[in-house]
Design an enzyme around this catalytic site. Structure first.
Site, PDB file in Angstrom:
ATOM      1  N   ASP A  86       9.720  14.645 -17.875  1.00  0.00           N
ATOM      2  CA  ASP A  86       9.242  14.580 -16.500  1.00  0.00           C
ATOM      3  C   ASP A  86       9.255  15.966 -15.849  1.00  0.00           C
ATOM      4  OD1 ASP A  86       8.439  13.349 -14.057  1.00  0.00           O
ATOM      5  OD2 ASP A  86      10.537  13.290 -13.405  1.00  0.00           O
TER       6      ASP A  86
ATOM      7  N   GLU B   9      18.588  11.671 -22.214  1.00  0.00           N
ATOM      8  CA  GLU B   9      17.950  10.354 -22.266  1.00  0.00           C
ATOM      9  C   GLU B   9      17.147  10.106 -23.541  1.00  0.00           C
ATOM     10  OE1 GLU B   9      15.825   9.437 -18.693  1.00  0.00           O
ATOM     11  OE2 GLU B   9      17.646   9.515 -17.486  1.00  0.00           O
TER      12      GLU B   9
ATOM     13  N   TYR C  37      19.539   5.162 -11.685  1.00  0.00           N
ATOM     14  CA  TYR C  37      18.587   5.179 -10.562  1.00  0.00           C
ATOM     15  C   TYR C  37      18.553   3.854  -9.819  1.00  0.00           C
ATOM     16  CZ  TYR C  37      17.248   9.848 -11.776  1.00  0.00           C
ATOM     17  OH  TYR C  37      17.289  11.207 -11.981  1.00  0.00           O
TER      18      TYR C  37
ATOM     19  N   GLU D 204      22.976  11.948 -13.426  1.00  0.00           N
ATOM     20  CA  GLU D 204      21.774  11.907 -12.581  1.00  0.00           C
ATOM     21  C   GLU D 204      21.859  10.695 -11.667  1.00  0.00           C
ATOM     22  OE1 GLU D 204      17.836  12.017 -14.371  1.00  0.00           O
ATOM     23  OE2 GLU D 204      18.470  13.598 -15.760  1.00  0.00           O
TER      24      GLU D 204
END
Ligand code: GCB
Length: 613
Positions: free
Chosen positions: A175, A416, A469, A505
């Site tokens: 990303d 990840e 998230y 994160e």
């Protein structure tokens, strides 16, 4: 690999500046090789444009073809070697170029390198002319494939009723924008023919005897090596201790330890200088900054110099407008100033090794680094032997570059990956074991996006790092569920593993200036709501097993274009121009109160004989 430094025996010449640049936009991107562009100045082969070095080339012009270019891009420049360098060993070093490099000197291939983010160098004595200009050419390919790090794929769009002839696109598994170019310094340096090639320093502390120990090993190359003198200088330049020989240790009584700035406000980031002299007719001298500190991990703590360290930090990117991933001292200075303003004591080099000049600042300013490899987005089709061998090579290059840095306190081998499949187990076990073998003194980990009940690689790490998230990619618009989610997630990880946990994160996308009451996704208010829910959840586990929190992200950054990205990823607590969003003020208040609290408790709780102030 030693960072190039001038000394009484070494000279250095920077080749930064404006180079000529030409993207090879021939259909197969191979005109440059077919026509041997390296054999003459690039401007004679066709149209060139001036290109800044260091910089990514993508955002320099208004040309979409250059921004989105995939394939071979060519650079060249001229350099001179002065006569007094003639009998020296002359080395050409690229601090990084993304991704695959072929370097030519006067038309002859001098070296190749696979991978961005890490340096490569070679001796060029056999390629250069001392009395004439020398031509330096770089052919650079930014294509990402299933075996590159990071991996990617190319899709050919063969339906000519829908796409132009020969149309292809680069697909990314990460990303962030695939910036390419000569991203860091290019320089030439000289050494004597018999020279210091490498130094490895491993610090240790004998707390009972109040001793700092620097174990060292020095590699020399060429001729018959003379005597090696190793001196340790303090900040004032006085020699504290000296030894001779290529292997041994320096023992420092009442040492100044290297501390993160939040654990020692008066004297953070203390660095000694290890001056190594290879004596002989033509002595070589190299000065290496070193720090005395230890890192240990228990079942629930991350210890620096045997004291609990809580990482209140951020994830970052090397990213800014115009220059992309190009090294920029003004940006580095601004970033460290803003890190301090926020009270950040730790950051992760997500998702690749950052410039050495950035790590220098972390060492000097007392900021802890989680040093991450470019192993981002590894999926099932990237787990073959070719990928694995390359990943091991990258870990070796990273270790060799950063091994002596006191600021680097943990290695992260990947971000990840698809770590919930069986094939991931042998692959990542090999990478983690290999890294630990290279460096038994620092913990090793990776960031995990999977659940406690599906991940298969966490059993091999020293510290569990999870990316979460809640309230963003799941339950969007519902920050009120975050605390429950975080707490039950933590509970499950703790049931399974007796290892410290770090949230590597968490965050929410926020377009600067957008507001809503009540808050909603993408507003500044929503980012504040999301972060404060996480903060409240974390507070329940700090001091128990939680050893850190890293906000995604320090600043907004560029990504590939996508329907869920508003001109890049907007999860920064600062804008891309490094101005604070409201959430930055929330974080600043939290982090400053945390380190004041640490510092206060430090004063009253001082179990060690030294290091307390
Ligand atoms: C992640 C990735 C990071 C992304 C971030 C996001 O989990 O590690 O590279 O940018 O999420 O914002 O989606």
């Amino acid at each position: 690999m030693l960072y190039p430094r001038s000394s009484e025996s070494r000279k250095m010449q920077y080749l930064d500046g404006m180079w000529d640049f030409r993207a090879d936009d021939s259909p197969s991107r191979d005109a440059g090789f077919k026509e041997s562009w390296q054999n003459q100045p690039l401007f004679k082969t066709g149209p060139v444009i001036p290109m800044a070095v260091p910089s990514s080339y993508n955002d320099i012009t208004a040309d979409k073809n250059i921004r989105d270019f995939v394939g071979w891009a060519w650079y060249d420049t001229e350099f001179f070697i002065s006569k007094d360098w003639a009998n020296r060993r002359i080395v050409l070093r690229f601090d990084s170029a993304h991704y695959y490099s072929i370097v030519y000197v006067n038309g002859q291939q001098a070296m190749t390198h696979v991978g961005g983010h890490l340096p490569f160098e070679t001796e060029i004595n056999n390629f250069i002319n001392v009395n004439q200009p020398n031509l330096l050419t770089l052919a650079l390919n930014n294509t990402l494939s299933p075996t590159t790090l990071p991996p990617g794929t190319i899709s050919y769009k063969n339906d000519t009723s829908k796409y132009p002839e020969g149309y292809f696109v680069q697909n990314l598994q990460m990303d962030f924008f695939n910036y390419a170019g000569i991203h860091r310094h290019v320089r030439i340096y000289s050494t004597p023919k018999t020279y210091i090639d490498d130094i490895t320093v491993t610090p240790d502390i004998n707390f009972n005897r109040n001793l700092g120990i620097l174990n060292y090993e020095i590699l020399t190359v060429g001729g018959t090596p003379g005597k090696l003198l190793v001196e340790l200088l303090d900040r004032e330049g006085s020699v504290v201790v000296s030894e001779t020989g290529n292997k041994g240790f320096l023992s420092v009584s009442s040492p100044h330890l290297w501390w993160p700035y939040t654990m020692n406000l008066q004297d953070p980031g203390y660095l000694y200088t290890m001056k190594v002299t290879l004596q002989g007719n033509d002595s070589d001298v190299y000065r290496l900054p070193v720090g005395i500190r230890t890192v240990n991990v228990t079942t629930d703590q991350f210890l620096i110099n045997h004291k609990p360290f809580y990482c209140h930090g951020v994830d970052k990117h090397e990213d800014a407008d115009i220059r992309g991933k190009g090294l920029d001292y003004a940006l580095i200075a601004r970033d460290f100033s803003m890190l301090k303003w926020l009270g950040v004591n730790c950051f992760r080099t997500s998702h690749y090794p950052y410039a050495e000049e950035i790590l220098d600042q972390a060492d000097q300013q007392g900021i802890v680094i989680i040093d991450e490899s470019p192993g981002v987005g590894i999926k099932s089709n990237n787990l073959g032997n070719e990928s694995l061998n390359h990943h091991l090579e990258v870990m070796l290059e990273m270790y060799q570059r950063d091994k002596n840095r006191p600021g680097v306190c943990m290695w992260s081998v990947a971000n990840e990956p698809e770590s919930d499949i069986d094939e991931a187990v042998p692959y990542f076990k090999s990478v983690i074991d290999y890294t630990r073998k290279l460096d038994p003194t620092r913990p090793v980990s990776f960031t995990c996006s999977h659940d406690y009940n599906s991940d298969k690689v966490v059993p091999f790490v020293d510290v569990i790092m999870i990316n979460r998230y809640y309230g963003w990619y799941s339950d969007t618009g519902h920050p009120e569920v975050i605390q429950l989610h975080v707490n039950s997630d933590f509970k499950e990880w703790r049931k399974l593993y007796n290892k410290p946990l770090l949230v590597s994160e968490f965050g929410a996308g926020t377009v600067s200036g957008l507001h809503a009451e009540p808050s909603s996704a993408y507003t500044e208010d929503y980012q504040v709501d999301v972060l404060s829910q996480y903060h409240q959840a974390f507070d329940e586990s700090i001091g128990k097993f939680l050893v850190g929190e890293l906000i995604w992200n320090f600043a907004d950054f560029m990504t590939a274009q996508g329907s869920n990205r508003v001109n890049g990823n907007k999860k920064g607590i600062l804008t891309r121009q490094r101005q604070p969003k409201p959430a930055a003020h929330l974080v600043r208040a939290r982090y400053h109160s945390m380190f004041n609290a640490t510092f206060m408790s430090e004063k009253s709780y001082c179990p060690l004989k030294f290091g307390c102030h």
